[in-house]
Design a protein around this motif. Structure first.
Motif, PDB file in Angstrom:
ATOM      1  N   GLU A   3       0.881  -1.175   0.000  1.00  0.00           N
ATOM      2  CA  GLU A   3       0.000   0.000   0.000  1.00  0.00           C
ATOM      3  C   GLU A   3       0.915   1.220   0.000  1.00  0.00           C
ATOM      4  OE1 GLU A   3      -3.317  -0.097  -0.191  1.00  0.00           O
ATOM      5  OE2 GLU A   3      -3.361  -2.281  -0.108  1.00  0.00           O
ATOM      6  N   LEU A   4       0.930   1.943  -1.103  1.00  0.00           N
ATOM      7  CA  LEU A   4       1.815   3.090  -1.250  1.00  0.00           C
ATOM      8  C   LEU A   4       0.996   4.375  -1.274  1.00  0.00           C
ATOM      9  CD1 LEU A   4       3.848   1.523  -4.194  1.00  0.00           C
ATOM     10  CD2 LEU A   4       4.444   1.452  -1.772  1.00  0.00           C
ATOM     11  N   ARG A   5       1.541   5.439  -0.656  1.00  0.00           N
ATOM     12  CA  ARG A   5       0.850   6.729  -0.630  1.00  0.00           C
ATOM     13  C   ARG A   5       1.815   7.835  -1.015  1.00  0.00           C
ATOM     14  NH1 ARG A   5      -3.493   7.892   2.756  1.00  0.00           N
ATOM     15  NH2 ARG A   5      -2.223   9.409   3.845  1.00  0.00           N
ATOM     16  N   PHE A   6       1.299   8.791  -1.773  1.00  0.00           N
ATOM     17  CA  PHE A   6       2.116   9.887  -2.271  1.00  0.00           C
ATOM     18  C   PHE A   6       1.361  11.200  -2.176  1.00  0.00           C
ATOM     19  CE2 PHE A   6       3.065   6.003  -4.502  1.00  0.00           C
ATOM     20  CZ  PHE A   6       4.447   5.949  -4.526  1.00  0.00           C
ATOM     21  N   LYS A   7       2.080  12.256  -1.839  1.00  0.00           N
ATOM     22  CA  LYS A   7       1.542  13.614  -1.893  1.00  0.00           C
ATOM     23  C   LYS A   7       1.803  14.114  -3.316  1.00  0.00           C
ATOM     24  CE  LYS A   7       2.326  18.146   0.149  1.00  0.00           C
ATOM     25  NZ  LYS A   7       3.058  18.915   1.163  1.00  0.00           N
ATOM     26  N   THR A   8       0.791  14.704  -3.962  1.00  0.00           N
ATOM     27  CA  THR A   8       0.947  15.140  -5.352  1.00  0.00           C
ATOM     28  C   THR A   8       0.455  16.570  -5.553  1.00  0.00           C
ATOM     29  OG1 THR A   8      -1.254  14.511  -6.163  1.00  0.00           O
ATOM     30  CG2 THR A   8       0.423  12.760  -6.078  1.00  0.00           C
ATOM     31  N   THR A   9       0.662  17.082  -6.763  1.00  0.00           N
ATOM     32  CA  THR A   9       0.140  18.402  -7.128  1.00  0.00           C
ATOM     33  C   THR A   9      -1.001  18.276  -8.135  1.00  0.00           C
ATOM     34  OG1 THR A   9       1.856  18.662  -8.832  1.00  0.00           O
ATOM     35  CG2 THR A   9       2.306  19.627  -6.665  1.00  0.00           C
ATOM     36  N   LEU A  10      -1.617  17.101  -8.200  1.00  0.00           N
ATOM     37  CA  LEU A  10      -2.783  16.920  -9.066  1.00  0.00           C
ATOM     38  C   LEU A  10      -3.922  17.775  -8.513  1.00  0.00           C
ATOM     39  CD1 LEU A  10      -2.634  13.036  -9.369  1.00  0.00           C
ATOM     40  CD2 LEU A  10      -1.839  14.686 -11.038  1.00  0.00           C
ATOM     41  N   LYS A  11      -4.685  18.413  -9.402  1.00  0.00           N
ATOM     42  CA  LYS A  11      -5.722  19.320  -8.927  1.00  0.00           C
ATOM     43  C   LYS A  11      -7.136  18.960  -9.368  1.00  0.00           C
ATOM     44  CE  LYS A  11      -2.755  23.411  -8.620  1.00  0.00           C
ATOM     45  NZ  LYS A  11      -1.522  22.682  -8.584  1.00  0.00           N
ATOM     46  N   CYS A  12      -7.262  18.174 -10.445  1.00  0.00           N
ATOM     47  CA  CYS A  12      -8.604  17.949 -10.992  1.00  0.00           C
ATOM     48  C   CYS A  12      -8.656  16.633 -11.769  1.00  0.00           C
ATOM     49  CB  CYS A  12      -8.974  19.102 -11.928  1.00  0.00           C
ATOM     50  SG  CYS A  12      -7.897  19.214 -13.370  1.00  0.00           S
ATOM     51  N   GLY A  13      -9.830  16.326 -12.264  1.00  0.00           N
ATOM     52  CA  GLY A  13     -10.009  15.122 -13.059  1.00  0.00           C
ATOM     53  C   GLY A  13      -9.143  15.122 -14.308  1.00  0.00           C
ATOM     54  N   GLY A  14      -8.921  16.290 -14.888  1.00  0.00           N
ATOM     55  CA  GLY A  14      -8.059  16.394 -16.070  1.00  0.00           C
ATOM     56  C   GLY A  14      -6.630  16.003 -15.747  1.00  0.00           C
ATOM     57  N   CYS A  15      -6.169  16.414 -14.570  1.00  0.00           N
ATOM     58  CA  CYS A  15      -4.825  16.042 -14.114  1.00  0.00           C
ATOM     59  C   CYS A  15      -4.750  14.522 -13.939  1.00  0.00           C
ATOM     60  CB  CYS A  15      -4.507  16.712 -12.782  1.00  0.00           C
ATOM     61  SG  CYS A  15      -4.504  18.505 -12.799  1.00  0.00           S
ATOM     62  N   GLU A  16      -5.813  13.978 -13.375  1.00  0.00           N
ATOM     63  CA  GLU A  16      -5.876  12.537 -13.141  1.00  0.00           C
ATOM     64  C   GLU A  16      -5.803  11.784 -14.480  1.00  0.00           C
ATOM     65  OE1 GLU A  16      -8.719   9.582 -10.526  1.00  0.00           O
ATOM     66  OE2 GLU A  16      -9.058  11.732 -10.419  1.00  0.00           O
ATOM     67  N   GLU A  17      -6.493  12.312 -15.494  1.00  0.00           N
ATOM     68  CA  GLU A  17      -6.457  11.694 -16.823  1.00  0.00           C
ATOM     69  C   GLU A  17      -5.050  11.685 -17.411  1.00  0.00           C
ATOM     70  OE1 GLU A  17      -9.353  13.300 -19.560  1.00  0.00           O
ATOM     71  OE2 GLU A  17     -10.932  13.180 -18.038  1.00  0.00           O
ATOM     72  N   LYS A  18      -4.266  12.730 -17.121  1.00  0.00           N
ATOM     73  CA  LYS A  18      -2.903  12.805 -17.659  1.00  0.00           C
ATOM     74  C   LYS A  18      -1.991  11.738 -17.071  1.00  0.00           C
ATOM     75  CE  LYS A  18      -2.789  17.697 -18.872  1.00  0.00           C
ATOM     76  NZ  LYS A  18      -2.207  19.005 -18.557  1.00  0.00           N
ATOM     77  N   VAL A  19      -2.191  11.392 -15.797  1.00  0.00           N
ATOM     78  CA  VAL A  19      -1.323  10.393 -15.163  1.00  0.00           C
ATOM     79  C   VAL A  19      -1.822   8.960 -15.371  1.00  0.00           C
ATOM     80  CG1 VAL A  19      -0.503  12.012 -13.407  1.00  0.00           C
ATOM     81  CG2 VAL A  19      -2.399  10.494 -12.862  1.00  0.00           C
ATOM     82  N   THR A  20      -3.074   8.804 -15.803  1.00  0.00           N
ATOM     83  CA  THR A  20      -3.672   7.478 -15.942  1.00  0.00           C
ATOM     84  C   THR A  20      -2.871   6.531 -16.835  1.00  0.00           C
ATOM     85  OG1 THR A  20      -5.888   8.257 -15.413  1.00  0.00           O
ATOM     86  CG2 THR A  20      -5.746   6.219 -16.698  1.00  0.00           C
TER      87      THR A  20
END
Length: 70
Positions: A3-20
């Motif tokens: 189980e890994l956890r990270f602090k990120t600078t993602l801000k929105c669903g669009g950001c999430e789509e970029k990392v997917t």
């Protein structure tokens, strides 16, 4: 299972789509989720082994900052 956890600078669903694509391309990753409502935009990953370096690389590659939370 890791189980890994990270602090990120993602801000929105669009950001999430970029990392997917990058996160889904890591074979050891079983599932992942980003808590966009938290202050630290925590990325939680369930993987078969510790692939933190690959996760960090995938997120940084598309322009976001990411730090592992111990």
């Amino acid at each position: 299972m890791e189980e890994l956890r990270f602090k990120t600078t993602l801000k929105c669903g669009g950001c999430e789509e970029k990392v997917t694509p990058g996160l889904n391309a890591i074979n050891e990753v079983e599932e992942w989720d980003v808590d966009l409502d938290s202050d630290d935009k925590v990325l939680s990953v369930t993987a078969t082994k510790d692939v933190s370096a690959q996760i960090i690389e995938a997120v940084e590659k598309v322009g976001f900052e990411i730090t592992k939370i111990d």
